[in-house]
Design a protein around this motif. Structure first.
Motif, short mmCIF file in Angstrom:
data_model
loop_
_atom_site.label_atom_id
_atom_site.label_comp_id
_atom_site.label_asym_id
_atom_site.label_seq_id
_atom_site.Cartn_x
_atom_site.Cartn_y
_atom_site.Cartn_z
N SER A 218 0.85 -1.19 0.00
CA SER A 218 0.00 0.00 0.00
C SER A 218 0.89 1.25 0.00
O SER A 218 2.02 1.21 0.51
CB SER A 218 -0.92 0.03 1.22
N THR A 236 3.12 9.65 -4.41
CA THR A 236 1.95 10.12 -5.15
C THR A 236 1.20 8.93 -5.73
O THR A 236 1.81 7.98 -6.20
CB THR A 236 2.36 11.09 -6.26
N ASP A 237 -0.13 9.03 -5.71
CA ASP A 237 -0.96 7.93 -6.20
C ASP A 237 -2.04 8.44 -7.14
O ASP A 237 -3.21 8.04 -7.05
CB ASP A 237 -1.59 7.19 -5.01
N ALA A 239 -4.98 9.98 -9.06
CA ALA A 239 -6.28 10.48 -8.64
C ALA A 239 -6.64 10.05 -7.22
O ALA A 239 -7.58 10.57 -6.63
CB ALA A 239 -7.35 10.01 -9.61
N SER A 240 -5.88 9.09 -6.66
CA SER A 240 -6.15 8.62 -5.29
C SER A 240 -5.50 9.49 -4.23
O SER A 240 -5.72 9.26 -3.04
CB SER A 240 -5.68 7.17 -5.14
N GLY A 241 -4.68 10.46 -4.63
CA GLY A 241 -4.09 11.37 -3.66
C GLY A 241 -2.62 11.15 -3.42
O GLY A 241 -1.94 10.45 -4.18
N SER A 242 -2.09 11.73 -2.35
CA SER A 242 -0.67 11.64 -2.04
C SER A 242 -0.45 11.51 -0.54
O SER A 242 -1.26 11.97 0.27
CB SER A 242 0.08 12.87 -2.56
N TYR A 243 0.66 10.88 -0.17
CA TYR A 243 1.01 10.57 1.22
C TYR A 243 2.40 11.16 1.50
O TYR A 243 3.27 11.13 0.63
CB TYR A 243 1.06 9.06 1.45
N PRO A 256 -6.13 14.22 -0.64
CA PRO A 256 -6.83 13.72 -1.83
C PRO A 256 -6.52 14.59 -3.03
O PRO A 256 -6.15 15.77 -2.90
CB PRO A 256 -8.31 13.83 -1.43
#
Length: 372
Positions: A218, A236-237, A239-243, A256
């Motif tokens: 994940s 970065t993910d 359209a699912s956002g970034s962590y 998001p």
């Protein structure tokens, strides 16, 4: 050649003005890599089949490759230096003029090679993704010596898959190194490839790259593993956002993506990276850095043409003022989007800012950005 300027030409807004001092290095960010002449086709529902010709509804040309990141940084008000090799063809003439004169990027450490032609990429944006065909040659000489002799910078953005011998020197000179990496076509995803991160302040891979190198399942677990290697880890993910986790401040954040209708995703990651560099140099809270980077990427993908799709402060201010306009009162989507971005009230300029040039179907040597 150009020399370091107080502010990128046409930017007329300096988000770091309050933090600047007389002993600052001449550049905020230093970049090095290959500049491509990009031709981007849009408006196609699918890729052509073998032997088939399709007509696109849109087309634009722009400097590409490392120029995507350089333009994105300069348009955000960062004093940007680029170390690259240019040819002596018409494409190179146009790109040199566009990057140096129109975008205010310092090309003093770049070099033009007689008899060398520009690398070229044709990109087709379709079905929410893109396909590319590229032609080019190795430079007649490596860029390492040019990088080492380039003006000093607060930060540098580098590619783990590229030349790494000069990273340690930049770090010793006080530059914070922001690293990225690309897809591993070998499929090995060898963690040893991450060894140069020991010289880096930040690492910003996408979710696939991060999970593959850390052997996690994940983006959240991947960013936690990478935070053991660098002070600032960002994953970065799309359209699912970034962590992100910033060990130097003890902050963790998830952001998001800003929902938009994407026209062309070329260069979106570069825009995100440039925004993260700005936010980090400005010492913004981590959550605000992620939100700002997500917004800049969202504004970029609504244009086509890679580097020339990057937003400037005029675009950012327009977006915020529209979202804050009285006409949006009662609009649930606007209210939901507006609230997390209230920090922009203290950042966006309070005066009109010059619009930025967009990619066009043809290129000209004497284009005025104000006319576009």
């Amino acid at each position: 050649m150009t020399s370091p300027s107080p502010l990128p030409l046409g930017a007329d807004w300096d988000p770091l003005a309050a933090l600047r001092a007389g002993d600052d290095p001449p550049l905020d960010v230093l970049l090095s890599g290959t500049v491509f002449f990009d031709i981007v086709f849009t408006g196609l529902e699918r890729l052509p089949r073998p032997g088939e010709e399709l007509w696109s509804r849109g087309m634009g040309s722009s400097p590409g490759g490392i120029a995507n990141l350089a333009v994105a940084a300069a348009r955000l008000g960062l004093r940007t230096g680029l170390v690259a090799g240019f040819g002596d063809d018409a494409y190179a003439d146009w790109m040199w003029d566009t990057l140096g004169r129109e975008e205010g990027i310092d090309l003093s450490a770049s070099r033009r090679f007689p008899g060398f032609h520009s690398p070229l990429t044709a990109s087709v944006a379709t079905e929410g993704d893109r396909a590319m065909v590229t032609h080019g040659h190795e430079l007649p000489e490596p860029l390492t010596s040019l990088v080492i002799s380039a003006p000093a910078a607060r930060a540098a953005v580098v590619d783990l898959a590229g030349e790494t011998t000069w990273w340690a020197d930049l770090a010793r000179r006080g530059s914070r190194i922001f690293a990225d990496i690309g897809f591993d076509e070998s499929g090995r995803w060898d963690p040893a490839d991450l060894a140069p991160l020991s010289h880096c302040h930040a690492f910003t891979p996408n979710a696939l790259e991060a999970m593959s190198y850390t052997r996690t399942d994940s983006p959240d677990r991947a960013v936690r593993a990478l935070a053991e290697l660098v002070p600032l880890a960002v994953v970065t993910d799309g359209a699912s956002g970034s962590y992100a986790i910033d060990g130097s401040t003890g902050e963790e954040a998830f952001c998001p993506a800003v929902p938009v209708n994407a026209t062309d995703t070329t260069g979106a990651g570069d825009v995100f990276a440039a925004a993260m560099v700005l936010g980090t140099l400005a010492a913004w809270p981590l959550a605000e850095r992620l939100k700002f980077a997500a917004l800049c990427s969202a504004l970029a993908v609504q244009q086509f043409g890679g580097s020339l799709a990057a937003p400037g402060w005029g675009d950012i201010a327009d977006w915020w003022r529209h979202l804050s306009d009285a006409s949006t009162e009662g609009d649930l989507r606007a209210a939901y989007t507006r609230e997390p971005y209230r920090f922009l009230e203290g950042i966006v300029p309070d005066h009109p800012v010059q619009g930025r040039r967009r990619a066009q179907g043809t290129f000209a040597l004497r284009s005025d950005a104000g006319e576009h």
